[in-house]
Scaffold this motif. Structure first.
Motif, PDB file in Angstrom:
ATOM      1  N   ILE A 155       7.535 -46.423  96.962  1.00 46.11           N
ATOM      2  CA  ILE A 155       8.662 -46.878  97.765  1.00 46.11           C
ATOM      3  C   ILE A 155       9.983 -46.382  97.193  1.00 46.11           C
ATOM      4  CG2 ILE A 155       9.944 -48.932  98.514  1.00 46.11           C
ATOM      5  CD1 ILE A 155       7.484 -48.388 100.182  1.00 46.11           C
ATOM      6  N   ALA A 156      10.098 -46.324  95.873  1.00 47.00           N
ATOM      7  CA  ALA A 156      11.317 -45.777  95.262  1.00 47.00           C
ATOM      8  C   ALA A 156      11.536 -44.337  95.714  1.00 47.00           C
ATOM      9  CB  ALA A 156      11.234 -45.865  93.743  1.00 47.00           C
ATOM     10  N   ALA A 157      10.450 -43.554  95.770  1.00 41.64           N
ATOM     11  CA  ALA A 157      10.556 -42.175  96.246  1.00 41.64           C
ATOM     12  C   ALA A 157      10.933 -42.147  97.729  1.00 41.64           C
ATOM     13  CB  ALA A 157       9.239 -41.437  96.015  1.00 41.64           C
ATOM     14  N   GLY A 158      10.349 -43.065  98.503  1.00 43.22           N
ATOM     15  CA  GLY A 158      10.693 -43.153  99.922  1.00 43.22           C
ATOM     16  C   GLY A 158      12.157 -43.507 100.129  1.00 43.22           C
ATOM     17  N   MET A 159      12.669 -44.408  99.305  1.00 43.80           N
ATOM     18  CA  MET A 159      14.086 -44.780  99.389  1.00 43.80           C
ATOM     19  C   MET A 159      14.978 -43.573  99.084  1.00 43.80           C
ATOM     20  SD  MET A 159      14.380 -48.140 100.102  1.00 43.80           S
ATOM     21  CE  MET A 159      15.793 -48.896  99.291  1.00 43.80           C
ATOM     22  N   LYS A 160      14.560 -42.773  98.125  1.00 43.52           N
ATOM     23  CA  LYS A 160      15.305 -41.545  97.804  1.00 43.52           C
ATOM     24  C   LYS A 160      15.384 -40.641  99.025  1.00 43.52           C
ATOM     25  CE  LYS A 160      15.137 -37.458  94.806  1.00 43.52           C
ATOM     26  NZ  LYS A 160      14.401 -36.764  93.711  1.00 43.52           N
ATOM     27  N   TYR A 161      14.278 -40.514  99.742  1.00 39.97           N
ATOM     28  CA  TYR A 161      14.266 -39.679 100.945  1.00 39.97           C
ATOM     29  C   TYR A 161      15.215 -40.237 102.009  1.00 39.97           C
ATOM     30  CZ  TYR A 161      12.628 -37.509 105.263  1.00 39.97           C
ATOM     31  OH  TYR A 161      12.576 -36.845 106.469  1.00 39.97           O
ATOM     32  N   LEU A 162      15.185 -41.555 102.209  1.00 37.49           N
ATOM     33  CA  LEU A 162      16.045 -42.172 103.219  1.00 37.49           C
ATOM     34  C   LEU A 162      17.515 -41.881 102.947  1.00 37.49           C
ATOM     35  CD1 LEU A 162      14.408 -45.715 103.677  1.00 37.49           C
ATOM     36  CD2 LEU A 162      14.047 -43.650 105.048  1.00 37.49           C
ATOM     37  N   VAL A 163      17.893 -41.943 101.677  1.00 41.26           N
ATOM     38  CA  VAL A 163      19.301 -41.760 101.323  1.00 41.26           C
ATOM     39  C   VAL A 163      19.685 -40.293 101.254  1.00 41.26           C
ATOM     40  CG1 VAL A 163      21.045 -42.155  99.535  1.00 41.26           C
ATOM     41  CG2 VAL A 163      19.410 -43.961 100.103  1.00 41.26           C
ATOM     42  N   SER A 379       5.280 -40.590 111.346  1.00 47.77           N
ATOM     43  CA  SER A 379       4.272 -40.887 112.359  1.00 47.77           C
ATOM     44  C   SER A 379       4.573 -40.192 113.680  1.00 47.77           C
ATOM     45  CB  SER A 379       4.215 -42.403 112.590  1.00 47.77           C
ATOM     46  OG  SER A 379       3.502 -42.718 113.763  1.00 47.77           O
ATOM     47  N   ASN A 380       3.548 -39.540 114.227  1.00 50.01           N
ATOM     48  CA  ASN A 380       3.594 -38.977 115.578  1.00 50.01           C
ATOM     49  C   ASN A 380       2.586 -39.766 116.412  1.00 50.01           C
ATOM     50  OD1 ASN A 380       5.248 -36.782 114.552  1.00 50.01           O
ATOM     51  ND2 ASN A 380       3.359 -35.959 113.693  1.00 50.01           N
ATOM     52  N   ALA A 381       3.055 -40.847 117.012  1.00 47.11           N
ATOM     53  CA  ALA A 381       2.147 -41.792 117.663  1.00 47.11           C
ATOM     54  C   ALA A 381       1.409 -41.172 118.847  1.00 47.11           C
ATOM     55  CB  ALA A 381       2.914 -43.040 118.107  1.00 47.11           C
ATOM     56  N   LYS A 382       2.052 -40.269 119.563  1.00 48.37           N
ATOM     57  CA  LYS A 382       1.446 -39.726 120.777  1.00 48.37           C
ATOM     58  C   LYS A 382       0.154 -38.965 120.486  1.00 48.37           C
ATOM     59  CE  LYS A 382       5.786 -39.432 123.353  1.00 48.37           C
ATOM     60  NZ  LYS A 382       6.775 -38.537 124.003  1.00 48.37           N
ATOM     61  N   ASP A 383       0.164 -38.173 119.421  1.00 48.05           N
ATOM     62  CA  ASP A 383      -1.061 -37.417 119.110  1.00 48.05           C
ATOM     63  C   ASP A 383      -1.802 -37.983 117.899  1.00 48.05           C
ATOM     64  OD1 ASP A 383       0.563 -36.648 117.059  1.00 48.05           O
ATOM     65  OD2 ASP A 383       0.563 -34.509 117.549  1.00 48.05           O
ATOM     66  N   LYS A 384      -1.427 -39.206 117.484  1.00 53.71           N
ATOM     67  CA  LYS A 384      -2.115 -39.917 116.402  1.00 53.71           C
ATOM     68  C   LYS A 384      -2.202 -39.071 115.131  1.00 53.71           C
ATOM     69  CE  LYS A 384      -4.992 -42.489 119.676  1.00 53.71           C
ATOM     70  NZ  LYS A 384      -6.380 -42.810 120.112  1.00 53.71           N
ATOM     71  N   SER A 385      -1.046 -38.564 114.731  1.00 53.69           N
ATOM     72  CA  SER A 385      -1.009 -37.728 113.537  1.00 53.69           C
ATOM     73  C   SER A 385       0.204 -38.091 112.689  1.00 53.69           C
ATOM     74  CB  SER A 385      -0.953 -36.246 113.921  1.00 53.69           C
ATOM     75  OG  SER A 385       0.292 -35.938 114.528  1.00 53.69           O
ATOM     76  N   PHE A 386       0.248 -37.494 111.508  1.00 51.93           N
ATOM     77  CA  PHE A 386       1.397 -37.651 110.610  1.00 51.93           C
ATOM     78  C   PHE A 386       1.848 -36.272 110.166  1.00 51.93           C
ATOM     79  CE2 PHE A 386      -0.685 -41.727 110.380  1.00 51.93           C
ATOM     80  CZ  PHE A 386       0.353 -42.645 110.264  1.00 51.93           C
ATOM     81  N   SER A 387       3.154 -36.093 110.050  1.00 48.78           N
ATOM     82  CA  SER A 387       3.718 -34.827 109.597  1.00 48.78           C
ATOM     83  C   SER A 387       4.370 -35.003 108.237  1.00 48.78           C
ATOM     84  CB  SER A 387       4.782 -34.331 110.591  1.00 48.78           C
ATOM     85  OG  SER A 387       4.239 -34.147 111.874  1.00 48.78           O
ATOM     86  N   ILE A 388       4.247 -33.999 107.383  1.00 46.01           N
ATOM     87  CA  ILE A 388       4.930 -34.012 106.095  1.00 46.01           C
ATOM     88  C   ILE A 388       6.384 -33.643 106.338  1.00 46.01           C
ATOM     89  CG2 ILE A 388       5.038 -32.967 103.801  1.00 46.01           C
ATOM     90  CD1 ILE A 388       2.047 -32.310 104.092  1.00 46.01           C
ATOM     91  N   VAL A 389       7.311 -34.520 105.935  1.00 47.64           N
ATOM     92  CA  VAL A 389       8.744 -34.276 106.210  1.00 47.64           C
ATOM     93  C   VAL A 389       9.573 -34.134 104.945  1.00 47.64           C
ATOM     94  CG1 VAL A 389       8.680 -35.383 108.482  1.00 47.64           C
ATOM     95  CG2 VAL A 389       9.168 -36.761 106.453  1.00 47.64           C
ATOM     96  N   SER A 390       8.959 -34.308 103.784  1.00 43.95           N
ATOM     97  CA  SER A 390       9.743 -34.166 102.541  1.00 43.95           C
ATOM     98  C   SER A 390       9.053 -33.196 101.605  1.00 43.95           C
ATOM     99  CB  SER A 390       9.869 -35.532 101.841  1.00 43.95           C
ATOM    100  OG  SER A 390       8.685 -35.848 101.122  1.00 43.95           O
ATOM    101  N   GLU A 391       9.809 -32.740 100.624  1.00 44.39           N
ATOM    102  CA  GLU A 391       9.229 -31.995  99.525  1.00 44.39           C
ATOM    103  C   GLU A 391       8.418 -32.966  98.663  1.00 44.39           C
ATOM    104  OE1 GLU A 391       9.415 -28.704  99.030  1.00 44.39           O
ATOM    105  OE2 GLU A 391      10.547 -28.552 100.913  1.00 44.39           O
ATOM    106  N   ARG A 392       7.509 -32.461  97.875  1.00 47.42           N
ATOM    107  CA  ARG A 392       6.764 -33.306  96.949  1.00 47.42           C
ATOM    108  C   ARG A 392       7.699 -33.763  95.829  1.00 47.42           C
ATOM    109  NH1 ARG A 392       0.918 -31.402  95.079  1.00 47.42           N
ATOM    110  NH2 ARG A 392       0.274 -32.707  96.813  1.00 47.42           N
ATOM    111  N   MET A 393       7.786 -35.072  95.661  1.00 43.70           N
ATOM    112  CA  MET A 393       8.701 -35.643  94.673  1.00 43.70           C
ATOM    113  C   MET A 393       7.927 -36.097  93.447  1.00 43.70           C
ATOM    114  SD  MET A 393      11.228 -37.879  97.176  1.00 43.70           S
ATOM    115  CE  MET A 393       9.978 -38.314  98.401  1.00 43.70           C
ATOM    116  N   GLU A 394       8.265 -35.511  92.309  1.00 39.43           N
ATOM    117  CA  GLU A 394       7.612 -35.898  91.060  1.00 39.43           C
ATOM    118  C   GLU A 394       8.101 -37.281  90.640  1.00 39.43           C
ATOM    119  OE1 GLU A 394       5.198 -34.161  89.716  1.00 39.43           O
ATOM    120  OE2 GLU A 394       5.434 -32.565  91.201  1.00 39.43           O
ATOM    121  N   ILE A 395       7.219 -38.052  90.058  1.00 45.85           N
ATOM    122  CA  ILE A 395       7.573 -39.393  89.596  1.00 45.85           C
ATOM    123  C   ILE A 395       8.287 -39.291  88.262  1.00 45.85           C
ATOM    124  CG2 ILE A 395       6.695 -41.644  88.897  1.00 45.85           C
ATOM    125  CD1 ILE A 395       6.463 -41.057  91.890  1.00 45.85           C
TER     126      ILE A 395
END
Length: 396
Positions: A155-163, A379-395
């Motif tokens: 979630i910390a990584a997700g928060m980084k993406y949001l900001v 989330s892409n609800a229409k085709d029931k898939s997920f797309s990668i939208v960020s770079e891989r974030m190291e912990i």
């Protein structure tokens, strides 16, 4: 009894004693028996079935390749129904009846916690990739290895993406989280993001496990002007919160941990499930550009039925990646396979690659957690898939 007979008898007894001392649980000349505890019944079976199917695919594939140093792999599965006491009972049965060598399926966070004392007492090499919580490795147990970030780290990584990527520094943030260790770990990551970026934390709501009605909570969020919401639910809660937000006509950015990366969440949320974000450490099943995903999905065509393939989800990729790590450690031990050797080989992993299923895996002396890296999916609800939208974030 003459000296020759006594000497022969003594030698025979010594040989028997030495062979008994050298015998390793779950290992014969041609077989290795491993165990997996998964929730295979009840609502959490959504997780356990997907995980166990991946282990079955790995078992079939490794045996088709000649096994591990000539030994065929056999996995014994126990259903704990997501109940800690049943998880411990299943482990005891696998030890006493099935004589397992190691454990590559450990169910949920509380379920693993119930098994940890026995795992540690007997020195059973164990790899956990199902539910990652800091108490699994802090303090570390010698035979227990954990792969994947904690919910806090996700979630910390997700928060980084949001900001940093979505530019939501000025948003009004809220968290709705379950009243247990899981929820607390999600809140940990949320608060880390709040503090790091100086965000406006306008609402924190704790709910009881199993709660189905979140109308009051979302009305409070609307009244507080919330436009960024972190969900600390397991599976169904995400969809309920999303539908409530849509019903209340809230323009809201929604973030969940990896349990939100499931097509059933999309299905339950219907149109409200389009566009939300999930932080995860494995890619989507549809990310065939990732070598590890492409290889796994190709193997499933050989070893699973169409119905079984429909049951796969992100827990399948986590399970398969974990099995590859365990396979590598066992293979490195050669013919003299022992529990102590596998623990030593796992401890020595430094940047081990799984074809992109996980970030590089590294353990070490006194280090039993490999947090790998986090990506954010949408989330892409229409085709029931997920797309990668960020770079891989190291912990960090």
């Amino acid at each position: 009894m003459n000296w020759l007979l006594r000497g022969t008898l003594s030698a025979a007894l010594l040989a028997i004693g030495t062979a008994g001392a050298m015998a390793e649980p779950g290992v014969t000349d041609d077989k290795i028996i491993l165990g997996a505890v998964d929730p295979l019944t009840g609502p959490p079976s959504l997780l356990g079935k997907a995980h166990s199917l991946a282990l079955k695919v790995w078992q079939a594939d490794v045996n088709a390749r000649g096994g591990i140093n000539g030994r065929m792999v056999e996995i014994v599965f126990e259903d704990d129904g997501y109940v800690p006491a049943r998880a411990l009972q299943g482990l005891k049965k696998m030890i006493e009846v099935d004589d397992i060598f190691g454990l590559i399926g450990t169910s949920g966070s509380s379920q693993l916690a119930a098994m940890m004392p026995l795992i540690n007492e007997l020195g059973i090499p164990t790899l956990n990739n199902m539910a990652v919580n800091s108490h699994h490795f802090d303090p570390p147990l010698n035979p227990l290895f954990v792969v994947g970030p904690t919910y806090c780290q996700e979630i910390a990584a997700g928060m980084k993406y949001l900001v940093e990527d979505l530019g939501l520094k000025d948003g009004k943030y809220a968290i709705v989280y379950q009243d247990d260790e899981f929820g607390d770990d999600v809140r940990c990551g949320y608060l880390a993001g709040i503090e790091k970026y100086g965000l406006d934390n306008v609402l924190e709501v704790k709910f009881k496990r199993g709660q189905k009605d979140f109308s009051a909570e979302m009305l409070r969020a609307r009244a507080a002007g919330v436009n960024v919401l972190v969900s600390g639910g397991v599976v169904a809660e995400h969809s309920i919160l999303l539908k409530e937000a849509a019903k209340n006509r809230m323009d809201i950015t929604f973030l969940g941990a990896h349990s939100a990366h499931l097509t059933p969440v999309q299905a339950l949320a219907a149109s409200a499930g389009d566009g939300y974000y999930a932080a995860d450490y494995v890619p989507p099943l549809t990310a065939l550009e990732v070598p590890g995903v492409a290889k796994f999905m190709e193997l499933t065509k050989t070893y699973l039925s169409d119905a079984e393939r429909d049951s796969l989800n992100r827990y399948s990729l986590a399970g398969y990646a974990g099995a590859l790590i365990f396979e590598h450690a066992m293979a490195e031990c050669g013919a003299g396979l022992t529990r102590a050797c596998v623990i030593d080989k796992l401890e020595g992993l430094d940047g081990f690659e799984t074809g992109g299923l996980l970030g590089p895996v590294t353990y070490g002396k006194g280090k039993r957690h490999a947090p790998t890296a986090v990506t954010v999916l949408q989330s892409n609800a229409k085709d029931k898939s997920f797309s990668i939208v960020s770079e891989r974030m190291e912990i960090e």
